[in-house]
Design a protein around this motif. Structure first.
Motif, short mmCIF file in Angstrom:
data_model
loop_
_atom_site.label_atom_id
_atom_site.label_comp_id
_atom_site.label_asym_id
_atom_site.label_seq_id
_atom_site.Cartn_x
_atom_site.Cartn_y
_atom_site.Cartn_z
N PRO A 81 38.70 -18.87 25.50
CA PRO A 81 37.66 -19.60 24.76
C PRO A 81 38.23 -20.24 23.50
O PRO A 81 39.22 -19.76 22.93
CB PRO A 81 36.63 -18.52 24.44
N ALA A 82 37.59 -21.31 23.06
CA ALA A 82 38.00 -22.00 21.84
C ALA A 82 36.79 -22.14 20.91
O ALA A 82 35.64 -22.14 21.36
CB ALA A 82 38.59 -23.36 22.16
N LEU A 83 37.10 -22.26 19.63
CA LEU A 83 36.05 -22.39 18.63
C LEU A 83 36.47 -23.42 17.59
O LEU A 83 37.63 -23.41 17.13
CB LEU A 83 35.78 -21.04 17.94
N ALA A 84 35.55 -24.30 17.22
CA ALA A 84 35.82 -25.29 16.18
C ALA A 84 34.58 -25.45 15.31
O ALA A 84 33.46 -25.19 15.76
CB ALA A 84 36.22 -26.63 16.79
N PHE A 85 34.80 -25.87 14.09
CA PHE A 85 33.71 -26.22 13.18
C PHE A 85 33.89 -27.67 12.76
O PHE A 85 35.01 -28.13 12.55
CB PHE A 85 33.69 -25.31 11.96
N ALA A 86 32.77 -28.36 12.65
CA ALA A 86 32.80 -29.77 12.25
C ALA A 86 31.94 -29.97 11.02
O ALA A 86 30.88 -29.35 10.88
CB ALA A 86 32.30 -30.66 13.39
N SER A 87 32.40 -30.84 10.15
CA SER A 87 31.61 -31.28 9.00
C SER A 87 31.36 -32.77 9.16
O SER A 87 32.26 -33.51 9.56
CB SER A 87 32.36 -31.01 7.70
N LEU A 88 30.12 -33.20 8.88
CA LEU A 88 29.74 -34.60 9.09
C LEU A 88 29.15 -35.19 7.81
O LEU A 88 28.47 -34.49 7.05
CB LEU A 88 28.74 -34.72 10.24
N SER A 89 29.41 -36.47 7.60
CA SER A 89 29.06 -37.12 6.34
C SER A 89 27.64 -37.67 6.32
O SER A 89 27.40 -38.77 5.81
CB SER A 89 30.06 -38.25 6.04
N SER A 90 26.71 -36.93 6.87
CA SER A 90 25.30 -37.30 6.85
C SER A 90 24.47 -36.04 7.04
O SER A 90 24.88 -35.13 7.77
CB SER A 90 24.97 -38.31 7.96
N GLN A 91 23.31 -35.99 6.42
CA GLN A 91 22.43 -34.84 6.64
C GLN A 91 21.82 -34.88 8.03
O GLN A 91 21.38 -33.86 8.55
CB GLN A 91 21.32 -34.82 5.60
N ASN A 92 21.83 -36.06 8.66
CA ASN A 92 21.30 -36.22 10.02
C ASN A 92 22.15 -37.26 10.74
O ASN A 92 21.74 -38.40 10.91
CB ASN A 92 19.83 -36.64 9.98
N PRO A 93 23.37 -36.89 11.17
CA PRO A 93 24.31 -37.87 11.73
C PRO A 93 23.90 -38.45 13.07
O PRO A 93 24.35 -39.53 13.45
CB PRO A 93 25.61 -37.08 11.85
N GLY A 94 23.03 -37.74 13.79
CA GLY A 94 22.62 -38.22 15.11
C GLY A 94 23.71 -37.98 16.15
O GLY A 94 24.89 -37.88 15.82
N VAL A 95 23.31 -37.89 17.41
CA VAL A 95 24.26 -37.74 18.52
C VAL A 95 23.82 -38.63 19.66
O VAL A 95 22.64 -38.58 20.08
CB VAL A 95 24.32 -36.28 19.03
N ILE A 96 24.73 -39.44 20.17
CA ILE A 96 24.48 -40.24 21.37
C ILE A 96 25.53 -39.84 22.39
O ILE A 96 26.71 -40.20 22.26
CB ILE A 96 24.57 -41.75 21.10
N THR A 97 25.14 -39.04 23.38
CA THR A 97 26.05 -38.66 24.46
C THR A 97 26.07 -39.79 25.47
O THR A 97 25.03 -40.16 26.01
CB THR A 97 25.60 -37.34 25.11
N ILE A 98 27.24 -40.33 25.72
CA ILE A 98 27.35 -41.59 26.47
C ILE A 98 26.75 -41.49 27.87
O ILE A 98 25.91 -42.32 28.26
CB ILE A 98 28.83 -42.04 26.55
N ALA A 99 27.17 -40.50 28.65
CA ALA A 99 26.67 -40.39 30.02
C ALA A 99 25.16 -40.19 30.04
O ALA A 99 24.45 -40.82 30.83
CB ALA A 99 27.37 -39.24 30.74
N ASN A 100 24.66 -39.32 29.16
CA ASN A 100 23.22 -39.06 29.11
C ASN A 100 22.44 -40.32 28.76
O ASN A 100 21.38 -40.59 29.34
CB ASN A 100 22.91 -37.98 28.07
N SER A 101 22.95 -41.08 27.81
CA SER A 101 22.23 -42.28 27.35
C SER A 101 22.23 -43.38 28.40
O SER A 101 21.23 -44.07 28.59
CB SER A 101 22.88 -42.80 26.06
#
Length: 223
Positions: free
Chosen positions: A167-187
């Motif tokens: 297993p792997a684990l990562a943490f991400a920090s994003l430069s917005s309080q609500n950056p949004g996510v658009i998953t390409i295949a799903n969209s």
């Protein structure tokens, strides 16, 4: 009376133009409405009375436990945006925990309102992002190990794949309080209502049978 130097006037106008801008949107859509009683919110969230704030408003405990990776993608994103962590409101930052099973994938997606900085805590990840058409859709990719950090520029398609046997684990920090996510295949293939097959067959240069097959799939959301 001395005349105002033209050069200074031009500089003043240019400076005013440079600093005149609209604030970045903090949600996907915000349709204008004249009746405030029917309004929901504007560019962010309503603020709690500061005198009523407590330490709990600035605490998030959702990263304590691993995310459930028993899904088709083998990954789970646990977000800490303003939606889950109210204390982030107006601060312009958010985080996410990303858990990966062996071979797990955080599929190609974009954050329309934020740049992402990712740090690997455990395991080995193949990561990458693709530039815009202007730069010929160039792929920048790297294998990351424990302690490595990678940045994904705002709005660009990117991904993370666990290439290890653990297993792997990562943490991400994003430069917005609500950056949004658009998953390409799903969209593209999971839009509701579906995008016309005439559009997708021409855009992807495939036959309608292939488009129908892809649109019939269950597109899992790992967020």
């Amino acid at each position: 009376m001395k005349s105002f130097p033209v050069s200074l006037l031009i500089l003043a106008l240019a400076t005013a133009t440079a600093f005149a801008y609209d604030p970045s949107p903090l949600q996907d859509i915000c349709v204008a409405i004249n009746d405030p009683k029917s309004a929901v919110f504007v560019n962010g969230e309503f603020c709690k009375d500061p005198k009523q704030a407590t330490a709990d408003d600035f605490t998030f405990m959702g990263f304590r436990n691993p995310g459930n990776t028993a899904n088709p993608l083998g990954s789970k994103v646990t977000p800490a945006t303003v939606n889950e962590f109210p204390g982030l409101n107006t601060l312009g930052i958010s985080m996410a925990r990303i858990d990966f099973a062996p071979g797990g994938l955080n599929p190609p997606h974009t954050h329309p309102r934020g740049t992402e900085v990712l740090v690997v805590i455990e395991g080995t990840l193949l990561v990458g992002f693709v530039t815009s058409n202007q730069l010929n859709n160039t792929l920048f990719t790297k294998v990351l190990y424990k302690g490595d950090v990678f940045v994904f520029p705002i709005g660009l398609i990117h991904f993370q794949l666990n290439t290890g046997k653990t297993p792997a684990l990562a943490f991400a920090s994003l430069s917005s309080q609500n950056p949004g996510v658009i998953t390409i295949a799903n969209s593209v293939f999971g839009a509701k209502p579906p995008i016309s097959a005439d559009v997708l067959t021409k855009a992807f240069q495939v036959d309608k049978k292939t488009v129908d097959y892809l649109q019939a799939q269950f597109w899992y959301d790992n967020n």
